[in-house]
Design an enzyme around this catalytic site. Structure first.
Site, mmCIF file in Angstrom:
data_model
loop_
_atom_site.group_PDB
_atom_site.id
_atom_site.type_symbol
_atom_site.label_atom_id
_atom_site.label_comp_id
_atom_site.label_asym_id
_atom_site.label_seq_id
_atom_site.Cartn_x
_atom_site.Cartn_y
_atom_site.Cartn_z
ATOM 1 N N GLY A 116 2.051 -4.609 20.868
ATOM 2 C CA GLY A 116 0.917 -4.279 21.626
ATOM 3 C C GLY A 116 -0.363 -3.815 20.590
ATOM 4 O O GLY A 116 -1.513 -4.424 20.574
ATOM 5 N N VAL A 117 0.022 -3.179 19.496
ATOM 6 C CA VAL A 117 -0.909 -2.789 18.573
ATOM 7 C C VAL A 117 -1.720 -3.985 17.873
ATOM 8 O O VAL A 117 -2.799 -4.069 17.529
ATOM 9 C CB VAL A 117 -0.348 -1.984 17.505
ATOM 10 C CG1 VAL A 117 -0.334 -0.506 18.003
ATOM 11 C CG2 VAL A 117 0.670 -2.402 16.877
ATOM 12 N N HIS A 165 -43.113 -34.663 27.419
ATOM 13 C CA HIS A 165 -43.244 -35.765 26.188
ATOM 14 C C HIS A 165 -42.571 -34.970 24.711
ATOM 15 O O HIS A 165 -41.555 -35.560 24.359
ATOM 16 C CB HIS A 165 -44.405 -36.285 25.979
ATOM 17 C CG HIS A 165 -44.668 -37.226 27.187
ATOM 18 N ND1 HIS A 165 -46.058 -37.704 27.255
ATOM 19 C CD2 HIS A 165 -44.154 -37.275 28.554
ATOM 20 C CE1 HIS A 165 -46.336 -38.388 28.447
ATOM 21 N NE2 HIS A 165 -45.195 -38.106 29.227
ATOM 22 N N ILE A 207 8.894 -9.862 21.556
ATOM 23 C CA ILE A 207 7.713 -9.244 22.320
ATOM 24 C C ILE A 207 6.300 -9.087 21.258
ATOM 25 O O ILE A 207 6.866 -8.256 20.188
ATOM 26 C CB ILE A 207 7.838 -8.419 23.113
ATOM 27 C CG1 ILE A 207 8.716 -8.733 24.455
ATOM 28 C CG2 ILE A 207 6.624 -7.559 23.745
ATOM 29 C CD1 ILE A 207 9.137 -7.272 25.216
ATOM 30 N N HIS A 247 10.601 -7.066 15.121
ATOM 31 C CA HIS A 247 10.269 -6.131 16.392
ATOM 32 C C HIS A 247 11.161 -6.762 17.857
ATOM 33 O O HIS A 247 10.653 -7.864 18.124
ATOM 34 C CB HIS A 247 8.638 -6.556 16.931
ATOM 35 C CG HIS A 247 8.172 -5.606 17.811
ATOM 36 N ND1 HIS A 247 7.801 -5.914 18.890
ATOM 37 C CD2 HIS A 247 7.640 -4.455 17.662
ATOM 38 C CE1 HIS A 247 7.325 -5.275 19.801
ATOM 39 N NE2 HIS A 247 7.045 -3.909 19.018
ATOM 40 N N GLU A 303 -5.233 -5.489 17.600
ATOM 41 C CA GLU A 303 -5.923 -6.074 16.077
ATOM 42 C C GLU A 303 -6.549 -7.191 16.290
ATOM 43 O O GLU A 303 -7.692 -7.550 15.705
ATOM 44 C CB GLU A 303 -4.858 -5.931 15.202
ATOM 45 C CG GLU A 303 -5.130 -6.579 13.908
ATOM 46 C CD GLU A 303 -6.291 -5.665 13.231
ATOM 47 O OE1 GLU A 303 -6.895 -6.378 12.372
ATOM 48 O OE2 GLU A 303 -6.439 -4.659 13.425
#
Length: 441
Positions: A355-356, A84, A352, A346, A360
């Site tokens: 990658g870094v 309850h 693309i 880039h 991040e």
């Protein structure tokens, strides 16, 4: 008067409130106090008469299958007949609450959840905060179904169907002229619970009384806190009280279901159809829901994120947090568009994501995980101190949505080690092990 909580906020109460009475089954006097809790604490019972005992979470892991009630824990530390209380808490959509008792069982009061529900409402429903009044990053956990499921338990059966809210379709069948077959359909929201379920009282039959008392139950039961039906079909044995609804019996069974479903530890979004439900059967249903349903949290949007981490355009690389379990796990997303400034230089003509910057973005999501584990996130900043086992599996292009999933590997003081992966459409595109440290701003 309490301020209206923000959407998607975890809820608690503004101030403590107490109720006193005798327990239904054990018959012992008890003072119950609802107290505010911090975001993420969940619903927990605390036995004030056993100061060395740790708080007992209202969770399926602590639930025990016992006769005629829902019990948490075992032996002298157990908390009995919690259904309850939990029905009132769940119907009020409260996520974080301390429930202190100076005995083993909440007071039965009038045999319904109404007094508990009104006490919580009078205490004020507010957004749950972290320590020192700071806004917490946690959001409510929601349990939602993608596919229907069904379970059977003796003469009882349950079905659960996908739904945007908790809805109940409950049917009972008793061979007593005042009950017979009754059905209750209700969407469980604070206002409908208050109107349609909260004050429905527990009930029993005179021919059960002796065997239940021999089993050590209903020691606190009386015609003042339960509907007692004459087993010969002659009507009610009461203290002068009439039924609150002609179908009060099925309404109380629906109330019990709300309380037992609270053991999922989440706000359930499903339509539950139950035939002759019991505490044991509903607990079995909760276990199956947790196996098959999806646990989600309300998202943190960009405004919430910017309150916590110091990054800004063009270096803010997380758009939304989908899940956050401080000290354990975080899931966030980054929408990659052709308008990203890094695409201008880039791989021109063949965009693309660097990658870094994927790593991040992963680190920024991890920073939200670490900040979510402290009480005053606005006073801290996250510095990443190591990066290991970095791998890039596939290129990330404009139009992709990056999903980052990070889990804590080790958390010691201000240093946290995490394992992270990045996915696009379910495929891993990057992974890394990282460590971060919390510092004062």
């Amino acid at each position: 008067m309490s301020a209206t909580p923000q959407p998607c906020a975890r809820l608690t109460i503004a101030s403590a409130v107490s109720l006193e009475g005798i327990g239904l089954h054990l018959g012992k006097a008890c003072r119950l106090t609802f107290r505010p809790a911090r975001a993420g604490d969940g619903i927990a019972f605390i036995r004030a008469d056993r100061p060395s005992q740790r708080p007992m979470r209202a969770s399926i892991e602590n639930a025990r299958e016992v006769a005629r009630r829902t019990q948490l824990g075992d032996g002298d530390d157990a908390v009995h007949t919690v259904e309850h209380v939990l029905a009132a808490v769940a119907a009020a959509e409260i996520d974080d609450l301390r429930i202190e008792l100076d005995g083993p069982e909440p007071p039965v009061l009038d045999g319904s959840a109404g007094p508990f529900f009104r006490a919580l409402q009078n205490a004020g429903i507010v957004a749950a905060n972290g320590a020192n009044g700071t806004a917490a990053l946690l959001r409510p956990t929601v349990l939602s179904l993608q596919e229907p499921l069904r379970i059977d338990d003796g003469d009882s059966w349950y079905e659960a169907h996908p739904s945007g809210n908790l809805a109940l379709d409950i049917t009972i069948d008793f061979p007593h002229p005042m009950i017979g077959t009754q059905r209750c359909l209700v969407d469980v929201k604070p206002d409908s619970f208050a109107r349609d379920l909260a004050d429905a009282r527990t009930f029993g039959f005179t021919d059960e009384l002796e065997s239940l008392r021999e089993a050590g139950l209903i020691k606190g039961g009386s015609i003042e806190n339960a509907i007692v039906l004459d087993s010969n079909g002659d009507g009610m044995v009461t203290g002068g009280s009439e039924l609150r609804w002609p179908d009060e019996f099925v309404r109380h069974k629906a109330l019990d279901c709300v309380g037992d479903l609270a053991l999922a530890g989440a706000r359930i979004r499903a339509r539950i159809v139950a035939h002759r439900p019991s505490h044991r059967g509903t607990i079995k249903l909760v276990r199956e829901l947790l196996r098959q349903a999806t646990k989600e949290t309300c998202v943190l949007g960009i405004e919430d994120i910017m309150k916590v981490i110091p990054h800004r355009y063009p270096f803010l690389l997380v758009d939304r947090i989908l899940e956050l379990e401080p000290g354990k796990r975080v899931v966030g997303i980054k929408n990659v568009t052709i308008n990203e400034p890094f695409f201008a230089g880039h791989f021109p003509g063949h965009p693309i994501m660097p990658g870094v910057l994927i790593i991040e973005a992963m680190a920024q999501v991890g920073g939200m995980l670490l900040m979510g584990s402290i009480d005053v996130p606005e006073s801290k900043v996250v510095y990443f101190i190591s990066l290991d086992n970095v791998k890039w599996r596939k290129p990330v292009k404009p139009g992709d949505q990056l999903r980052f999933e990070l889990d804590v590997v080790q958390l010691r003081g201000v240093v946290c080690k995490m394992r992270g992966i990045a996915k696009v459409e379910g495929e891993v595109v990057a992974e890394a092990d990282m460590a971060a440290m919390l510092r004062d701003r």
